[in-house]
Scaffold this motif. Structure first.
Motif, PDB file in Angstrom:
ATOM      1  N   SER A 129       0.843  -1.192   0.000  1.00 20.31           N
ATOM      2  CA  SER A 129       0.000   0.000   0.000  1.00 20.31           C
ATOM      3  C   SER A 129       0.883   1.249   0.000  1.00 20.31           C
ATOM      4  N   GLN A 152       3.039   4.215   1.108  1.00 18.89           N
ATOM      5  CA  GLN A 152       3.792   4.286   2.340  1.00 18.89           C
ATOM      6  C   GLN A 152       3.631   5.638   3.037  1.00 18.89           C
ATOM      7  N   SER A 163       3.880  -1.081   8.814  1.00 15.50           N
ATOM      8  CA  SER A 163       2.763  -0.240   8.401  1.00 15.50           C
ATOM      9  C   SER A 163       1.474  -0.896   8.895  1.00 15.50           C
ATOM     10  N   GLU A 197      -1.017  -2.023   7.248  1.00 11.03           N
ATOM     11  CA  GLU A 197      -1.412  -3.194   6.471  1.00 11.03           C
ATOM     12  C   GLU A 197      -0.394  -4.333   6.551  1.00 11.03           C
TER      13      GLU A 197
END
Length: 205
Positions: A48, A50, A122, A124
């Motif tokens: 995804s 950043q 992160s 995700e």
């Protein structure tokens, strides 16, 4: 030998995996993959967008370790490593033996050449960075694993793990907040407070 992918369904945007999943070699051959696509257990993992913290943290460890790395070792940013035929993850930063880089067109290195893998977490990627990837890295006998997390206020917390030779699993070797001084894979003394700009950095924009 890689298995030919099945035909895509009409209007499908992403590659449809073949029976048994993708292989490490497929990652170099599939067209139009998003940047930094990884292979985990035969599945393609798309990254995804950043965050600013993630970018700063990756830059910090890439440059600071690169400035201290001894001869014979190399620091690489966002470079895939071969674990096995169905696992080719891309750590945010790695330290490896420099002799494994054979040419300018190389896209991966063997997992056994890596001395340290660093992942900046992160939202995700939490489960992958906390559970899935450490298991893969340990199986590849990567001796050191660092997991970098944002404490919610833009401050870095670094969880350091070392490979236990008896169990083949990682064990905690320290949690660092403001400063970080370790001896492996080579000695470094890091000021983690410099990862992010001072709180009023927007005033200078």
């Amino acid at each position: 030998m890689s298995v030919e992918p099945e035909p895509q369904a009409p209007g499908s945007r992403w590659p449809v995996p073949p029976r048994g999943g993708w292989t490490a070699d497929d990652l170099d051959q599939l067209p139009d993959l998003p940047p930094h696509t990884e292979l985990i257990d035969g599945s393609l993992i798309f990254v995804s967008p950043q965050t600013f913290f993630h970018q700063r943290a990756v830059d910090f460890f890439n440059w600071r370790l690169g400035a201290a790395v001894p001869p014979g070792l190399l620091v690489l940013r966002e470079f895939t490593i071969d674990i096995d035929w169905q696992n080719r993850p891309e750590p945010d930063v790695v330290v490896c033996h420099s002799k494994v880089i054979l040419d300018h067109e190389q896209t991966r290195i063997p997992g056994e050449s890596v001395l340290l893998a660093i992942e900046v977490v992160s939202k995700e990627s939490r489960s992958r960075d906390r559970e899935t990837k450490p298991q893969k890295y340990a199986r590849a006998k990567i001796q050191n694993y660092w997991r970098v997390e944002n404490n919610g206020a833009g401050e870095a917390i670094v969880h350091v793990f070392k490979l236990d030779q008896d169990t083949g699993a990682y064990v905690g070797a320290g949690i660092f907040h403001n400063t970080m001084k370790v001896s492996a894979p080579f000695p470094v003394d890091l000021d983690l407070t410099t990862i992010m700009p001072r709180p009023d950095f927007t005033d200078d924009l």
